[in-house]
Scaffold this motif. Sequence first.
Motif, mmCIF file in Angstrom:
data_model
loop_
_atom_site.group_PDB
_atom_site.id
_atom_site.type_symbol
_atom_site.label_atom_id
_atom_site.label_comp_id
_atom_site.label_asym_id
_atom_site.label_seq_id
_atom_site.Cartn_x
_atom_site.Cartn_y
_atom_site.Cartn_z
ATOM 1 N N ARG A 123 88.624 20.277 41.935
ATOM 2 C CA ARG A 123 90.064 20.520 41.785
ATOM 3 C C ARG A 123 90.356 21.971 41.432
ATOM 4 O O ARG A 123 91.221 22.621 42.041
ATOM 5 C CB ARG A 123 90.620 19.589 40.696
ATOM 6 N N THR A 127 92.106 24.898 43.804
ATOM 7 C CA THR A 127 93.334 25.537 43.328
ATOM 8 C C THR A 127 93.177 27.055 43.292
ATOM 9 O O THR A 127 94.087 27.805 43.681
ATOM 10 C CB THR A 127 93.699 25.011 41.928
ATOM 11 N N GLN A 131 94.246 26.248 47.859
ATOM 12 C CA GLN A 131 94.282 25.062 48.698
ATOM 13 C C GLN A 131 94.603 23.831 47.861
ATOM 14 O O GLN A 131 94.407 23.807 46.647
ATOM 15 C CB GLN A 131 92.931 24.864 49.402
ATOM 16 N N SER A 132 95.093 22.798 48.533
ATOM 17 C CA SER A 132 95.440 21.571 47.837
ATOM 18 C C SER A 132 94.178 20.809 47.450
ATOM 19 O O SER A 132 93.328 20.531 48.306
ATOM 20 C CB SER A 132 96.315 20.680 48.722
ATOM 21 N N LYS A 134 93.989 17.831 47.007
ATOM 22 C CA LYS A 134 94.016 16.541 47.702
ATOM 23 C C LYS A 134 93.128 16.541 48.942
ATOM 24 O O LYS A 134 92.676 15.487 49.378
ATOM 25 C CB LYS A 134 95.452 16.196 48.106
ATOM 26 N N ARG A 135 92.889 17.696 49.509
ATOM 27 C CA ARG A 135 92.054 17.784 50.712
ATOM 28 C C ARG A 135 90.595 17.476 50.406
ATOM 29 O O ARG A 135 89.827 17.162 51.320
ATOM 30 C CB ARG A 135 92.157 19.172 51.334
ATOM 31 N N GLU A 204 101.009 19.451 52.567
ATOM 32 C CA GLU A 204 101.413 19.606 51.166
ATOM 33 C C GLU A 204 102.598 18.709 50.859
ATOM 34 O O GLU A 204 103.487 18.495 51.668
ATOM 35 C CB GLU A 204 101.791 21.067 50.866
ATOM 36 N N ARG A 205 102.626 18.210 49.636
ATOM 37 C CA ARG A 205 103.747 17.411 49.160
ATOM 38 C C ARG A 205 104.202 17.977 47.829
ATOM 39 O O ARG A 205 103.494 18.723 47.168
ATOM 40 C CB ARG A 205 103.330 15.938 48.965
ATOM 41 N N GLU A 206 105.387 17.559 47.429
ATOM 42 C CA GLU A 206 105.852 17.961 46.115
ATOM 43 C C GLU A 206 104.906 17.364 45.074
ATOM 44 O O GLU A 206 104.493 16.214 45.188
ATOM 45 C CB GLU A 206 107.286 17.449 45.872
ATOM 46 N N PRO A 207 104.565 18.121 44.050
ATOM 47 C CA PRO A 207 103.661 17.580 43.038
ATOM 48 C C PRO A 207 104.237 16.327 42.415
ATOM 49 O O PRO A 207 105.414 16.271 42.071
ATOM 50 C CB PRO A 207 103.561 18.714 42.005
ATOM 51 N N ALA A 400 94.533 13.438 41.355
ATOM 52 C CA ALA A 400 95.226 14.230 42.376
ATOM 53 C C ALA A 400 96.629 13.721 42.692
ATOM 54 O O ALA A 400 97.352 14.363 43.439
ATOM 55 C CB ALA A 400 94.394 14.266 43.660
ATOM 56 N N TYR A 402 97.419 10.969 44.452
ATOM 57 C CA TYR A 402 97.514 10.431 45.803
ATOM 58 C C TYR A 402 98.492 9.264 45.838
ATOM 59 O O TYR A 402 98.770 8.627 44.824
ATOM 60 C CB TYR A 402 96.145 9.913 46.273
#
Length: 432
Positions: A123, A127, A131-132, A134-135, A204-207, A400, A402
């Motif tokens: 993580r 960061t 990069q996210s 989540k990937r 990407e999404r809003e946190p 993360a 998800y």
Amino acid sequence: MTVDQVLTLLVLVAVVAALIWDKVRADVVALTGAAILLMSGVVRPVEVQAAFASPAIMALASLFVIAYALELTGLLDRAIALGVGMCRRMGSKGIWLLLTMIGGMSCLLNSTPIVVLGAPVIRDVATALGQSPKRYLMPLSYVTVLTGCCTLIGTSTNLLVDDMARVAGQPRFGLFEITPVGLPVALAGGLYLLLVSGRLLGKEREPEEQRAIDPQEVHSAQIGDASLFAEPRPLQPLKASIAVAVFIGAIALAALNVAPIAATAFAGAVLLILLRVISADQAYSGLRPQILILIAGMVVIGIGMEQSGLAAEASRLLIASVDGLSPLVALIVLYLVTMVLTELLSNATVAVLLTPIAVALAESLAVSPRPFLVAVMMAASAAFATPFGYQTNVIVYQMAGYRYMDFVRVGLPLNFVTGVAAIIAIQAAFPF
């Protein structure tokens, strides 16, 4: 159906419903079911005692202690720190290489502590590279599960299937006997994750608001914030060297068939205490009793199914459903049934329920039970399509942020890819 069979079936349905409901800890659910069967006389106290003292429980508990010793000596932290420097030089390729390195440890160590240690690192590195996370966090969980399928001790599922198969009169599996199947499955799954998962998870999404979870309220998949457990440990070279030597020795002795893995791992854990690499209190802290008790409780329920004749009745129904079909079709049906159940229940539960059925199914077809047992091992760990099928999925799911459908979108095709690879490899390595 007899009274014992009806009672065992009711207990089984209630346990399954409680696990799906997921409001009560899974180990408590399993123990409750075991207690009812014990009080009703379906199973005897001596059989309950045997379940809690099974080789699978002994091996897993001992390996937990050895893994905890490696963590306390700072060795795992130092290895991960070196990986971080590599990722900063290589970018995203370095992250994938680090994922592979961390996953490789899961061949010989339980995947849960590996993900607990590695997830915060992945993580933070992602960061830092802009990069996210989540990937990479979901692939981290999947990779450790896949590589854990490569050896007998990589997952508790494999040990449990081996133990239940022994109870059913089958010879024990060797430490690397399933590697010819697990390795192609891991390579196929890893290639899919490398080529496809980035596109599926890269958007990407809003946190999302992180869900705070009380470590005392551990659910069926050992939910918890991984950062709570991944405390930095200073490297202690002498103790780390001893721990590595003991671990390698335990694995080598088991691989050479000098003694079963339960014996070598237990001796290794005791030796680490005697050599003061880890204290007795620390060893107890590393045991992860929730996982061990869950497995033991489910073994008792499995024994109840066998003693009441319910397992034989279930075997008869499954055998009748594949009557006249080829062993290959029967193998595929068993794999699919195991995989679907694993998405709903714990892998330990599925292993206990289906191992005796796999043996009976093979015997009805007059073929070797070996390929059917390996199919249960692989499919019972293939919990990729939900965040709750495997404990490592839950760790990254919480960390993360998800969505549930993220696992469905990435994990469902992964189930298909690994399933095809498993069936092909089982046919080649374990002839009927």
